[in-house]
Design an enzyme around this catalytic site. Structure first.
Site, short mmCIF file in Angstrom:
data_model
loop_
_atom_site.label_atom_id
_atom_site.label_comp_id
_atom_site.label_asym_id
_atom_site.label_seq_id
_atom_site.Cartn_x
_atom_site.Cartn_y
_atom_site.Cartn_z
N VAL A 145 0.84 -1.20 0.00
CA VAL A 145 0.00 0.00 0.00
C VAL A 145 0.88 1.26 0.00
O VAL A 145 1.79 1.38 0.82
CB VAL A 145 -0.92 0.02 1.24
CG1 VAL A 145 -1.79 1.26 1.24
CG2 VAL A 145 -1.78 -1.24 1.29
N CYS A 146 0.57 2.17 -0.94
CA CYS A 146 1.27 3.45 -1.06
C CYS A 146 2.78 3.18 -1.20
O CYS A 146 3.20 2.42 -2.06
CB CYS A 146 0.91 4.33 0.12
SG CYS A 146 1.45 6.03 -0.07
N GLN A 147 3.61 3.77 -0.33
CA GLN A 147 5.05 3.54 -0.41
C GLN A 147 5.36 2.05 -0.23
O GLN A 147 6.31 1.52 -0.81
CB GLN A 147 5.73 4.36 0.70
CG GLN A 147 7.24 4.32 0.69
CD GLN A 147 7.81 4.89 1.98
OE1 GLN A 147 7.19 4.82 3.05
NE2 GLN A 147 8.97 5.50 1.88
N GLY A 149 3.69 -0.22 -1.48
CA GLY A 149 3.47 -0.79 -2.80
C GLY A 149 4.74 -0.69 -3.64
O GLY A 149 5.07 -1.59 -4.42
#
Lengths: 353, 439
Positions: A145-147, A149
């Site tokens: 998720v986000c960073q 990811g």
């Protein structure tokens, strides 16, 4: 509307405003402590501040291949489990997923020299080895998720044999775009100076730059709107939970931030095939497992284009994108999105295990 | 704590009673005023006008008091439950600014200007916004002069309290330097910054005459460090002035846009009557201008230079402070960093060793498994051989076995026996711990 009616309406609103404030203060005084991340979990592996949790199953039939969630370091994973009725983790468990999660913890001065290599080839790899050993598997599902990811994508490219399926959510991959103010500003920031000055960069500083994305909405208007919901104890509790998450920003280890800012935000090395980790070049073509790329249509932090470009660079043919008409945070708190997000992920995974 | 909540409840009740009374009174005066207008000529001042104003003023004060007390109470009740940064956001004093402006913008019949808080309403939205962005907005206040000023004050405290050579010269230097930063806090507008920068530059040149003059001994390095700090301060002031000018200009544009929108809405007979509408309009119109500027290359560059100048100065001030503290037994940041670096490397080495150990253990296990498998195979062969030998012996005894076959078995048997006799000994040696005497 004549003057008398206007005045009447204004006075009525003012009275309501005052009533809401009064009830709001009463609610604030009687509210319980704000608690986030309440879904039951067990600590299964740790290395100092960094921990690996396994969530307790909530379905009778559980997917044989577990899913490891890797969240960003710039905020806390509790966004994925804000409260029982707003919890992506709980929804995944209800869908029969066996969920593990990495908690990066709160960095301090001792993490000044922690690198992305330590995190990805180190702790992440240890966690995956632990899960594989426990389940007697060679590979597991990875959901970044986000960073987190971005980290997961890098890991999958370096160790494709250990990842059965890769899912990225609102993850920045291609940093060339100017669709986000953060991307524009970061290109002009001297990150070396920042790290020399701070060592471990204060989380508040990072957080404040996120607030600048909507400078008046997030610092003034939000609190004007708060008065309207203060009178409702449940809504006020929801608001405070969200606020607690927003301002719970861990400090950033200098070397991690340096590589993130220079190699990714400024030089966009990941998609150019020039990004290196632990002396190894990261080639996105090595991502041969199935990939599901999830992004938010109105994301101002990580523009959709930055996320979905991943699919152009991976080596697999089994790739799919999934978008929702929400913003970055809305992906995790919007009731409508939450109702479909976990089932869609579970369905996609179950077709590939 | 119970007393605190009771006190809160009492305070709220009193406030609400008073608020209701004033609101009703205000509404009544308003209605009378309207009737007065309808019955008289438009420009005539109604007799109750002063009373209306007084009520309006009372309402506003009541509201302001509420905001201030609410802020204090939230701090008291939630200080230990919510993060400090979150509490900072509960800035109810901003609400009173809005409220004042909202009342000030209400239109009276007959085109009469609302005289409430004359001269103090939303007359200068740009100064409010500019001030807000620089002093209240967390991002800017982090890099702003206020924040740096606090750091410098701490540093001056350290330097002046230390055995720093140079006596009066440094003392005067620090005092004047601090004075310039005090001025920076209160400076606004192009001319103000130009004047301040000119003054600082003149002072810097004078100081450099002293600081960079040929010197001997320990003061030489210190003087050069101070001179560098002053040069970096000048850069920082310049960058700060550039950032301020850009923000001021943006705030002015934003304020103009907001006021134009207010006029437009009034002309269309859609003035923002409600407080919440007024706030939304304010946010929407102002933010549109800010985001437009924030997305520009000019802003990104100015912000980058501003942050860099602040960081360079911070690094130099840190270095000055560390030089002073170096003479004391206090552990410095660089000592902690050094230790952190070594610990981190040890952790990496440990992890590498652990991985190697795991790999060796895996290889050892594989070897052990192979040995065990071989042993099993030997045992099976041995059993088979014994069986063959038994059969052969039985055959020999009975004299029925063919000569050729008996000869072959008899030739091979001793060799096999010798091999199988050695196997168990070899195995038992491997299994025994080191140092155990061989059988």
């Amino acid at each position: 509307m004549n003057y008398a009616e206007q005045l009447q309406e204004s006075m009525e609103e003012f009275k309501n405003f005052a009533d809401n404030l009064k009830k709001g203060v009463e609610n604030l005084a009687s509210a319980d402590e704000i608690k986030l991340g309440q879904t039951e979990k067990e600590l299964v592996y740790e290395d100092g501040k960094r921990k690996l949790y396994r969530y307790k199953a909530r379905a009778d039939k559980v997917c044989p291949v577990p899913t490891l969630i890797v969240y960003a370091m710039v905020n806390r994973y509790t966004m994925l489990d804000l409260q029982p009725n707003r919890s992506m983790i709980r929804n995944l468990l209800d869908q029969g997923q066996d969920v593990y999660l990495i908690d990066w913890g709160y960095a301090d001065r001792m993490d000044r020299y922690l690198t992305m290599d330590d995190l990805i080839n180190g702790f992440m790899d240890d966690c995956i080895a632990h899960i594989c050993q426990q389940h007697q598997l060679d590979a597991i599902n990875l959901l970044g998720v986000c960073q987190g990811g971005t980290f997961s994508t890098i890991y999958a490219a370096l160790h494709p044999e250990k990842v059965q399926n890769l899912i990225t959510m609102v993850a920045p991959i291609d940093f060339e775009t100017d669709d986000s103010l953060l991307f524009v500003w970061s290109k002009q920031m001297d990150v070396d100076l920042m790290i020399d000055a701070y060592g471990v960069v204060p989380g508040d500083l990072m957080n404040q730059s996120y607030q600048m994305l909507q400078p008046l909405t997030l610092t003034v208007q939000k609190y004007v709107n708060m008065v309207d919901l203060m009178a409702d104890a449940d809504k006020l509790a929801d608001f405070l939970r969200m606020e607690s998450w927003i301002f719970d920003s861990p400090d950033q280890p200098g070397e991690v931030l340096r590589q993130n800012a220079k190699d990714l935000f400024k030089e966009n090395k990941l998609v150019k095939g020039e990004f290196e980790l632990g002396g190894q070049k990261v080639d996105l073509k090595n991502i041969s497992m199935p990939v599901l790329c999830i992004y938010a249509d109105y994301d101002t932090l990580v523009p959709p284009i930055s996320s979905k470009k991943l699919l152009e660079y991976v080596g697999t043919k089994d790739k799919q994108e999934l978008s929702f008409p929400v913003g970055h945070v809305g992906m995790f708190v919007s009731g409508k999105t939450q109702a479909t997000l976990a089932p869609r992920i579970a369905e996609w995974v179950s077709q590939r295990v | 704590m119970q007393d605190f909540f009771k006190q809160q409840a009492d305070w709220l009740k009193t406030w609400q009673d008073q608020q209701e009374k004033l609101t009703k009174q205000y509404a009544n005066w308003g209605e009378e005023l309207t009737q007065g207008f309808q019955g008289a000529t438009r420009q005539k001042m109604p007799t109750n006008f002063e009373e209306l104003l007084k009520t309006q003023q009372d309402l506003f004060e009541q509201f302001s008091n509420f905001g201030a007390t609410l802020q204090k109470n939230i701090q008291q009740a939630w200080g230990d439950k919510l993060p400090t940064d979150l509490l900072k956001q509960f800035n109810f004093t901003l609400l009173q600014e809005f409220y004042k402006s909202w009342l000030g913008n209400m239109k009276f019949p007959g085109g009469l200007q609302n005289p409430f808080m004359a001269g103090q309403n939303w007359a200068d939205p740009s100064s409010f916004l500019n001030n807000f962005m620089q002093t209240e907005h967390p991002f800017f206040s982090t890099f702003s002069n206020r924040n740096l000023h606090e750091e410098m004050q701490k540093l001056f405290g350290i330097l002046q309290g230390s055995a720093f050579g140079g006596g009066d010269l440094y003392s005067q230097l620090f005092t004047t330097y601090q004075g310039f930063f005090n001025q920076l806090t209160n400076t606004a507008g192009q001319q103000g910054f130009d004047k301040l920068l000119e003054g600082f530059n003149n002072w810097k040149e004078q100081m450099d005459n002293y600081l960079l003059a040929p010197q001997v001994g320990i003061n030489r390095e210190t003087s050069q460090d101070c001179s560098k700090a002053i040069s970096l301060s000048l850069d920082y002031m310049q960058a700060f002035a550039n950032m301020s000018k850009l923000l001021e200009e943006t705030a002015r544009k934003a304020g103009n846009r907001f006021q134009a929108k207010l006029v437009e809405r009034s002309l269309n007979n859609e003035p923002p009557i409600k407080f919440s509408d007024f706030c939304s309009l304010w946010t929407q119109e102002n933010e549109a201008v800010f985001l437009d500027v924030f997305g520009s290359k000019e802003f990104a560059t100015t912000q980058g230079e501003f942050a860099a100048a602040g960081l360079r100065l911070k690094i130099q001030l840190n270095s000055l402070a560390e030089k002073v503290l170096d003479q004391t037994p206090i552990a410095l940041k660089r000592d902690v960093d050094l230790a952190a670096k070594e610990i981190m490397q040890l952790k990496r080495d440990l992890r590498k060793s652990r991985k190697q150990q795991e790999q060796l253990a895996a290889e050892a296990k594989a070897a052990q498994d192979a040995v065990a498998a071989s042993e099993q195979r030997f045992e099976k062969l041995e059993a088979a051989l014994t069986k063959v030998q038994d059969l052969t012996e039985k055959a020999e005894q009975s004299g029925k076995a063919p000569t050729t076959r008996r000869t072959k078995s008899a030739e091979k048997a001793p060799t096999k026996r010798a091999t199988s006799a050695k196997s168990p000994k070899t195995t038992s040696r491997t299994k025994k711990p080191a140092g155990t005497p061989a059988e």
